[in-house]
Design a protein around this motif. Structure first.
Motif, PDB file in Angstrom:
ATOM      1  N   GLY A  37       0.788  -1.222   0.000  1.00  0.00           N
ATOM      2  CA  GLY A  37       0.000   0.000   0.000  1.00  0.00           C
ATOM      3  C   GLY A  37       0.817   1.267   0.000  1.00  0.00           C
ATOM      4  O   GLY A  37       0.289   2.359  -0.204  1.00  0.00           O
ATOM      5  N   PHE A  38       2.136   1.132   0.217  1.00  0.00           N
ATOM      6  CA  PHE A  38       2.981   2.331   0.203  1.00  0.00           C
ATOM      7  C   PHE A  38       3.401   2.696  -1.220  1.00  0.00           C
ATOM      8  O   PHE A  38       3.154   3.808  -1.689  1.00  0.00           O
ATOM      9  CB  PHE A  38       4.223   2.132   1.065  1.00  0.00           C
ATOM     10  CG  PHE A  38       5.277   3.188   0.835  1.00  0.00           C
ATOM     11  CD1 PHE A  38       5.049   4.501   1.212  1.00  0.00           C
ATOM     12  CD2 PHE A  38       6.486   2.869   0.218  1.00  0.00           C
ATOM     13  CE1 PHE A  38       5.996   5.497   0.982  1.00  0.00           C
ATOM     14  CE2 PHE A  38       7.438   3.845  -0.018  1.00  0.00           C
ATOM     15  CZ  PHE A  38       7.189   5.158   0.361  1.00  0.00           C
ATOM     16  N   ARG A  39       4.015   1.763  -1.898  1.00  0.00           N
ATOM     17  CA  ARG A  39       4.596   2.057  -3.204  1.00  0.00           C
ATOM     18  C   ARG A  39       3.546   1.972  -4.305  1.00  0.00           C
ATOM     19  O   ARG A  39       2.825   0.980  -4.419  1.00  0.00           O
ATOM     20  CB  ARG A  39       5.726   1.078  -3.486  1.00  0.00           C
ATOM     21  CG  ARG A  39       6.608   1.486  -4.655  1.00  0.00           C
ATOM     22  CD  ARG A  39       7.454   2.688  -4.327  1.00  0.00           C
ATOM     23  NE  ARG A  39       8.209   3.110  -5.506  1.00  0.00           N
ATOM     24  CZ  ARG A  39       7.856   4.124  -6.278  1.00  0.00           C
ATOM     25  NH1 ARG A  39       6.767   4.826  -6.006  1.00  0.00           N
ATOM     26  NH2 ARG A  39       8.587   4.457  -7.327  1.00  0.00           N
ATOM     27  N   ARG A  40       3.460   3.020  -5.112  1.00  0.00           N
ATOM     28  CA  ARG A  40       2.529   3.069  -6.232  1.00  0.00           C
ATOM     29  C   ARG A  40       3.305   3.063  -7.538  1.00  0.00           C
ATOM     30  O   ARG A  40       4.200   3.884  -7.731  1.00  0.00           O
ATOM     31  CB  ARG A  40       1.658   4.326  -6.137  1.00  0.00           C
ATOM     32  CG  ARG A  40       0.743   4.346  -4.934  1.00  0.00           C
ATOM     33  CD  ARG A  40       0.023   5.678  -4.776  1.00  0.00           C
ATOM     34  NE  ARG A  40       0.954   6.746  -4.373  1.00  0.00           N
ATOM     35  CZ  ARG A  40       0.584   8.002  -4.147  1.00  0.00           C
ATOM     36  NH1 ARG A  40      -0.691   8.353  -4.299  1.00  0.00           N
ATOM     37  NH2 ARG A  40       1.468   8.908  -3.774  1.00  0.00           N
ATOM     38  N   PRO A  41       2.966   2.158  -8.452  1.00  0.00           N
ATOM     39  CA  PRO A  41       3.697   2.072  -9.724  1.00  0.00           C
ATOM     40  C   PRO A  41       3.641   3.394 -10.481  1.00  0.00           C
ATOM     41  O   PRO A  41       2.585   4.012 -10.616  1.00  0.00           O
ATOM     42  CB  PRO A  41       2.953   0.971 -10.486  1.00  0.00           C
ATOM     43  CG  PRO A  41       2.291   0.150  -9.418  1.00  0.00           C
ATOM     44  CD  PRO A  41       1.921   1.119  -8.333  1.00  0.00           C
ATOM     45  N   GLY A  42       4.784   3.820 -10.972  1.00  0.00           N
ATOM     46  CA  GLY A  42       4.846   5.009 -11.786  1.00  0.00           C
ATOM     47  C   GLY A  42       4.849   6.324 -11.035  1.00  0.00           C
ATOM     48  O   GLY A  42       4.937   7.389 -11.640  1.00  0.00           O
ATOM     49  N   VAL A  43       4.767   6.276  -9.710  1.00  0.00           N
ATOM     50  CA  VAL A  43       4.730   7.499  -8.901  1.00  0.00           C
ATOM     51  C   VAL A  43       6.144   7.846  -8.452  1.00  0.00           C
ATOM     52  O   VAL A  43       6.914   6.964  -8.074  1.00  0.00           O
ATOM     53  CB  VAL A  43       3.799   7.305  -7.679  1.00  0.00           C
ATOM     54  CG1 VAL A  43       3.882   8.496  -6.728  1.00  0.00           C
ATOM     55  CG2 VAL A  43       2.365   7.095  -8.150  1.00  0.00           C
ATOM     56  N   PRO A  44       6.523   9.129  -8.461  1.00  0.00           N
ATOM     57  CA  PRO A  44       7.859   9.520  -8.003  1.00  0.00           C
ATOM     58  C   PRO A  44       8.127   9.044  -6.580  1.00  0.00           C
ATOM     59  O   PRO A  44       7.226   9.065  -5.737  1.00  0.00           O
ATOM     60  CB  PRO A  44       7.819  11.058  -8.061  1.00  0.00           C
ATOM     61  CG  PRO A  44       6.743  11.371  -9.028  1.00  0.00           C
ATOM     62  CD  PRO A  44       5.726  10.282  -8.906  1.00  0.00           C
ATOM     63  N   LEU A  45       9.359   8.631  -6.332  1.00  0.00           N
ATOM     64  CA  LEU A  45       9.745   8.114  -5.024  1.00  0.00           C
ATOM     65  C   LEU A  45      10.918   8.897  -4.461  1.00  0.00           C
ATOM     66  O   LEU A  45      11.909   9.129  -5.150  1.00  0.00           O
ATOM     67  CB  LEU A  45      10.133   6.642  -5.122  1.00  0.00           C
ATOM     68  CG  LEU A  45      10.772   6.024  -3.874  1.00  0.00           C
ATOM     69  CD1 LEU A  45       9.756   5.944  -2.740  1.00  0.00           C
ATOM     70  CD2 LEU A  45      11.347   4.652  -4.174  1.00  0.00           C
ATOM     71  N   LEU A  64      16.948   8.610 -10.304  1.00  0.00           N
ATOM     72  CA  LEU A  64      17.305   8.645  -8.891  1.00  0.00           C
ATOM     73  C   LEU A  64      18.176   9.855  -8.578  1.00  0.00           C
ATOM     74  O   LEU A  64      19.146  10.125  -9.293  1.00  0.00           O
ATOM     75  CB  LEU A  64      18.060   7.368  -8.523  1.00  0.00           C
ATOM     76  CG  LEU A  64      18.666   7.311  -7.116  1.00  0.00           C
ATOM     77  CD1 LEU A  64      17.585   7.318  -6.058  1.00  0.00           C
ATOM     78  CD2 LEU A  64      19.538   6.074  -6.976  1.00  0.00           C
ATOM     79  N   ARG A  65      17.804  10.575  -7.547  1.00  0.00           N
ATOM     80  CA  ARG A  65      18.687  11.601  -6.998  1.00  0.00           C
ATOM     81  C   ARG A  65      19.006  11.200  -5.565  1.00  0.00           C
ATOM     82  O   ARG A  65      18.109  11.007  -4.765  1.00  0.00           O
ATOM     83  CB  ARG A  65      18.020  12.977  -7.020  1.00  0.00           C
ATOM     84  CG  ARG A  65      18.976  14.097  -6.611  1.00  0.00           C
ATOM     85  CD  ARG A  65      18.246  15.377  -6.298  1.00  0.00           C
ATOM     86  NE  ARG A  65      17.598  15.930  -7.467  1.00  0.00           N
ATOM     87  CZ  ARG A  65      16.662  16.878  -7.406  1.00  0.00           C
ATOM     88  NH1 ARG A  65      16.271  17.346  -6.245  1.00  0.00           N
ATOM     89  NH2 ARG A  65      16.123  17.344  -8.503  1.00  0.00           N
ATOM     90  N   LEU A  68       9.534  16.402 -10.795  1.00  0.00           N
ATOM     91  CA  LEU A  68      10.371  15.860 -11.850  1.00  0.00           C
ATOM     92  C   LEU A  68      10.310  14.340 -11.898  1.00  0.00           C
ATOM     93  O   LEU A  68      11.073  13.716 -12.611  1.00  0.00           O
ATOM     94  CB  LEU A  68      11.828  16.303 -11.647  1.00  0.00           C
ATOM     95  CG  LEU A  68      12.101  17.755 -11.970  1.00  0.00           C
ATOM     96  CD1 LEU A  68      13.508  18.132 -11.541  1.00  0.00           C
ATOM     97  CD2 LEU A  68      11.929  18.012 -13.455  1.00  0.00           C
ATOM     98  N   ARG A  69       9.407  13.742 -11.113  1.00  0.00           N
ATOM     99  CA  ARG A  69       9.294  12.292 -11.068  1.00  0.00           C
ATOM    100  C   ARG A  69      10.651  11.651 -10.801  1.00  0.00           C
ATOM    101  O   ARG A  69      11.121  10.789 -11.540  1.00  0.00           O
ATOM    102  CB  ARG A  69       8.707  11.743 -12.371  1.00  0.00           C
ATOM    103  CG  ARG A  69       7.264  12.142 -12.553  1.00  0.00           C
ATOM    104  CD  ARG A  69       6.675  11.565 -13.807  1.00  0.00           C
ATOM    105  NE  ARG A  69       5.239  11.779 -13.823  1.00  0.00           N
ATOM    106  CZ  ARG A  69       4.339  10.928 -13.349  1.00  0.00           C
ATOM    107  NH1 ARG A  69       4.730   9.799 -12.825  1.00  0.00           N
ATOM    108  NH2 ARG A  69       3.051  11.198 -13.400  1.00  0.00           N
ATOM    109  N   VAL A  70      11.303  12.093  -9.721  1.00  0.00           N
ATOM    110  CA  VAL A  70      12.599  11.554  -9.363  1.00  0.00           C
ATOM    111  C   VAL A  70      12.540  10.918  -7.993  1.00  0.00           C
ATOM    112  O   VAL A  70      11.550  11.007  -7.288  1.00  0.00           O
ATOM    113  CB  VAL A  70      13.695  12.647  -9.368  1.00  0.00           C
ATOM    114  CG1 VAL A  70      13.773  13.298 -10.731  1.00  0.00           C
ATOM    115  CG2 VAL A  70      13.436  13.685  -8.301  1.00  0.00           C
ATOM    116  N   ALA A  71      13.627  10.255  -7.610  1.00  0.00           N
ATOM    117  CA  ALA A  71      13.716   9.647  -6.292  1.00  0.00           C
ATOM    118  C   ALA A  71      14.866  10.270  -5.541  1.00  0.00           C
ATOM    119  O   ALA A  71      15.908  10.564  -6.101  1.00  0.00           O
ATOM    120  CB  ALA A  71      13.943   8.138  -6.417  1.00  0.00           C
ATOM    121  N   ASP A  72      14.681  10.517  -4.266  1.00  0.00           N
ATOM    122  CA  ASP A  72      15.727  11.064  -3.424  1.00  0.00           C
ATOM    123  C   ASP A  72      16.060  10.065  -2.326  1.00  0.00           C
ATOM    124  O   ASP A  72      15.186   9.539  -1.681  1.00  0.00           O
ATOM    125  CB  ASP A  72      15.287  12.361  -2.741  1.00  0.00           C
ATOM    126  CG  ASP A  72      15.145  13.487  -3.738  1.00  0.00           C
ATOM    127  OD1 ASP A  72      14.194  13.413  -4.522  1.00  0.00           O
ATOM    128  OD2 ASP A  72      15.957  14.407  -3.724  1.00  0.00           O
TER     129      ASP A  72
END
Length: 301
Positions: free
Chosen positions: A195-203, A230-231, A284-288
């Motif tokens: 329920g946390f991670r959503r496909p295609g959503v910025p992380l 990924l950042r 920017l649909r990136v991950a930190d």
């Protein structure tokens, strides 16, 4: 911020290569042409690369494009507004050595929630321990919530409960808990992290830690699990700040440099530069990922 439009993944959608330099909160409109081959729905990805002006290292991101053609010949292309959704995973060092910085941590972290709310982001926010204890499992609030959203009742109070400090944990690590939290079986387990991670959503993953991430050899797997957009940001002890004698980490800069991420001093009284960047990174649909890193040079070559 420089943004380069690289094209699309389908010949049905076309976007001319474009290089843009954006200032502050500036936004721009991109024209994408949709030429359907038949009646019905079509999907594609818009590929972009972004980084600081003048940089030679860019992070890559994708935006979903949807087209629908009907009998009348009217075609409509639709893509979700940038920053409309954002998943944020906090990874917190809960060991006794963090005690001196706890007041600052509790004063600064709520800013992340506030910034997400003010931006009207559809967020999923969760917390995991930076330790091999409760390895990768999401923390739960007193009312049972593990994933906070804009609809969570008393969300600020629940956030405070999830970011509580006990000083009881040890064997700190960032990369190992992140990898396990975002991988099967935990990521799909209704009793733990589902329920946390959503496909295609910025992380974004934000780790606050005062020790070397001794499980740094997981870095490649983390990069592969989260994806290329990924950042990597670091909140740790980088300098000999007066009165700041936390931890023994000697963080490296390989992942932050490779992904255009940020580094921030753990003993600083103001964490807003990093937290504001994380809250806005969904645009920017990136991950930190913020972590204390050391041996990543050997891992990444």
């Amino acid at each position: 911020l420089r943004v380069n439009v690289l094209g699309t993944s389908s010949p049905l959608f076309s976007a001319p290569p474009t290089s843009l330099v954006l200032q502050g909160d500036q936004s721009v409109e991109l024209a994408v042409r949709y030429a359907p081959a038949a009646v019905g729905d079509d999907l594609a990805l818009l590929n972009v690369a972004w980084g600081d002006p003048g940089t030679t290292v860019f992070s890559r991101s994708t935006l979903e494009l949807r087209g629908r053609a009907n009998q009348s010949g009217v075609a409509v292309d639709v893509f979700p507004p940038l920053g409309s959704q954002h998943d944020v995973l906090l990874v917190l060092d809960d060991s006794n050595s963090m005690t001196p910085v706890v007041p600052t941590m509790h004063a600064q972290l709520p800013r992340l929630l506030t910034q997400l709310q003010q931006a009207q982001v559809d967020f999923h926010l969760a917390v995991v321990d930076a330790t091999v204890i409760n390895f990768g499992e999401l923390r739960a609030a007193t009312t049972g919530e593990k994933v906070l959203t804009p609809q969570t009742p008393n969300v600020a109070q629940r956030f405070g409960e999830l970011t509580r400090f006990t000083g009881l944990l040890d064997w700190e690590s960032c990369s190992a808990p992140v990898l396990r939290a975002l991988s099967m079986p935990l990521v799909g387990d209704p009793a733990t992290n589902a329920g946390f991670r959503r496909p295609g959503v910025p992380l974004s993953v934000v780790c606050v830690i005062d020790q070397t991430d001794f499980d740094a050899w997981f870095a490649r797997e983390v990069l592969g699990t989260i994806g290329p957009a990924l950042r990597w940001n670091v909140v740790s002890t980088f300098s000999q700040t007066p009165g700041c004698n936390l931890g023994t980490g000697e963080p490296g800069h390989n992942l932050t440099d490779a992904t255009g991420g940020r580094r921030h001093e753990l003993c600083a009284s103001d964490w807003s530069p990093l937290l504001d960047a994380v809250a806005g990174s969904g645009k920017l649909r990136v991950a930190d990922v913020a972590a204390s890193v050391d041996y990543y040079h050997d891992c990444l070559g």
